[in-house]
Write a protein that holds these residues in place. Structure first.
Motif, short mmCIF file in Angstrom:
data_model
loop_
_atom_site.label_atom_id
_atom_site.label_comp_id
_atom_site.label_asym_id
_atom_site.label_seq_id
_atom_site.Cartn_x
_atom_site.Cartn_y
_atom_site.Cartn_z
N MET A 1 7.89 91.82 35.27
CA MET A 1 8.20 92.47 34.00
C MET A 1 7.98 91.55 32.79
SD MET A 1 8.85 95.58 34.78
CE MET A 1 7.61 95.33 36.09
N VAL A 2 7.64 90.29 33.03
CA VAL A 2 7.31 89.38 31.93
C VAL A 2 5.89 89.69 31.46
CG1 VAL A 2 6.98 86.97 31.24
CG2 VAL A 2 8.83 87.58 32.82
N VAL B 1 7.43 101.34 37.90
CA VAL B 1 8.50 100.35 37.87
C VAL B 1 8.72 99.86 36.44
CG1 VAL B 1 9.23 98.08 38.67
CG2 VAL B 1 8.09 99.64 40.25
N ALA B 2 7.62 99.57 35.75
CA ALA B 2 7.70 99.07 34.37
C ALA B 2 8.35 100.09 33.44
CB ALA B 2 6.32 98.69 33.87
N GLU B 3 8.04 101.38 33.68
CA GLU B 3 8.62 102.43 32.84
C GLU B 3 10.13 102.47 33.01
OE1 GLU B 3 10.24 106.08 31.47
OE2 GLU B 3 10.06 105.63 33.62
N ALA B 4 10.63 102.37 34.27
CA ALA B 4 12.07 102.35 34.51
C ALA B 4 12.70 101.11 33.88
CB ALA B 4 12.34 102.39 36.02
N ARG C 1 13.04 101.42 30.01
CA ARG C 1 14.09 102.31 29.51
C ARG C 1 15.48 101.81 29.88
NH1 ARG C 1 12.16 105.95 33.82
NH2 ARG C 1 13.85 106.19 35.38
N GLY C 2 15.55 100.61 30.47
CA GLY C 2 16.82 99.97 30.75
C GLY C 2 17.44 100.30 32.08
N ASP C 3 16.73 101.03 32.94
CA ASP C 3 17.27 101.41 34.25
C ASP C 3 16.86 100.35 35.28
OD1 ASP C 3 18.23 102.60 36.52
OD2 ASP C 3 17.40 104.58 36.08
N ARG C 4 17.55 99.22 35.24
CA ARG C 4 17.20 98.10 36.12
C ARG C 4 17.38 98.46 37.61
NH1 ARG C 4 15.47 96.73 31.58
NH2 ARG C 4 15.91 94.68 30.64
N ALA C 5 18.43 99.19 37.93
CA ALA C 5 18.67 99.57 39.32
C ALA C 5 17.54 100.43 39.86
CB ALA C 5 20.01 100.28 39.45
N LEU D 1 12.45 100.73 43.25
CA LEU D 1 11.05 101.14 43.36
C LEU D 1 10.12 100.01 43.82
CD1 LEU D 1 10.74 103.30 40.11
CD2 LEU D 1 10.70 104.14 42.47
N VAL D 2 10.64 98.79 43.93
CA VAL D 2 9.80 97.65 44.34
C VAL D 2 9.62 97.70 45.85
CG1 VAL D 2 9.54 95.15 44.39
CG2 VAL D 2 10.62 96.25 42.41
N PRO D 3 8.41 97.96 46.35
CA PRO D 3 8.22 98.09 47.80
C PRO D 3 8.20 96.73 48.51
CG PRO D 3 6.14 98.41 46.67
CD PRO D 3 7.18 98.25 45.60
#
Length: 332
Positions: free
Chosen positions: A239-240, A257-260, A263-267, A272-274
């Motif tokens: 995400m950097v 993943v980047a979209e979540a 928008r601040g939804d870290r969980a 979503l990280v496989p």
């Protein structure tokens, strides 16, 4: 380097004491490991830590992995490496890189601007200072008038941390080695081609620029917990903005993943990280570790660097187990 060397990077983000980290480097030296690196994030200060390690070792090479080109002046950085080289002659390596907007901007209050030009200017001044030259420089990023090291000139190899094409090319122009990270074996050759093209265009022999590469590994007793920790690390680095391009080829659902994340939804982002995205960049267990080292060597990496990690903060069992696993792979 030996015919089949391996290196390690200390787990500096795990909250372990400098005494313990230094003991681990002593064990690594006994195991025949070629090089030990110390990164600098928000834990140990790199030069103090390397000094402690230099005082207790005799053979193993020691280096930074990496020192940011923004957080110290070239003159002060030269003083640090010169001091280490006086303590451990012929064993010191300078790993240099741009770092990231988070470290440079948010944490240190600097301006993460023009990283390519900044790194180029920084390394030029560092090399000049280490060679014993007087610095008289008034550049866009750095200024130094009349500085000269009092300690004798030293040869300290420069390893340039590079992820993106322009920094890879700069490594080909000015560094002793390109220092890759977040790079699976399949991506080594195309990245190395960028390095070679730039080296050749600069009139350098491409064989004068080595390839070193770090990857996260865990060979301890709790692989399930370690996998979840690695998942968090992969997500954080992916995400950097400056690092995200390195994950495009192995992270099929990276936009989702980047979209979540944005928008601040870290969980949600973490969920979503496989596993495949994690294990393309990291290894679990001694067998996967040995196979990955072999794959990197086949891909043209001169020195695979194992970034040690624990299964959790404060875990000293996992990094020790990984060093123990490397004892059968390292060539003394």
């Amino acid at each position: 380097m030996t015919d089949s060397p391996v290196a390690i990077t200390m787990p500096v983000e795990d909250g372990l004491s400098i005494d313990w980290l230094t003991d681990l480097v002593v064990d690594a030296e006994r195991a025949g490991i070629d090089t030990a690196l110390v990164g600098e994030v928000a834990g140990p200060e790199v030069f103090a830590t390397l000094g402690a390690m230099a005082a207790r070792t005799e053979r193993i090479k020691l280096g930074s992995g990496i020192v940011a080109a923004y957080t110290r002046s070239p003159a002060l950085t030269a003083m640090g490496f010169s001091t280490l080289a006086s303590l451990a002659p012929g064993r010191v390596i300078a790993g240099i890189g741009a770092s990231s907007p988070i470290v440079v901007g948010r944490w240190h209050g600097g301006d993460f601007e023009q990283p390519l030009a900044t790194v180029r200017e920084f390394i030029g001044l560092l090399q000049a200072a280490l060679a014993g030259e007087k610095l008289n420089h008034d550049g866009p990023r750095f200024r130094s008038k009349g500085f000269r090291l009092v300690l004798p000139p030293v040869e300290v190899p420069i390893w340039l941390g590079a992820i993106n094409p322009r920094m890879l090319a700069l490594a080909g122009e000015i560094a002793d080695a390109v220092f890759m990270t977040w790079c699976p074996p399949s991506e080594v050759a195309p990245k190395r081609a960028i390095v070679d093209d730039a080296a050749a265009q600069s009139g350098r022999n491409t064989s004068d620029v080595g390839t070193v590469l770090s990857f996260w590994a865990y060979a301890g007793p709790d692989p399930d917990q370690a996998l979840e920790r690695m998942r968090r690390q992969v997500l954080a680095y992916a995400m950097v903005p400056t690092h995200q391009p390195a994950f495009v080829g192995t992270f099929d659902n990276l936009p989702e993943v980047a979209e979540a994340w944005q928008r601040g939804d870290r969980a949600k982002a973490l969920s979503l990280v496989p596993d495949e995205a994690v294990l393309s960049q990291c290894t679990l267990g001694p067998d996967m570790l040995a196979d990955r080292i072999s794959s990197y060597r086949t891909a043209g990496v001169d020195l695979p660097i194992i970034l040690l990690t624990g299964a959790h903060m404060g875990d000293d069992v996992g990094p020790q187990a990984t060093v123990d696993a490397l004892s059968g792979i390292a060539t003394p």
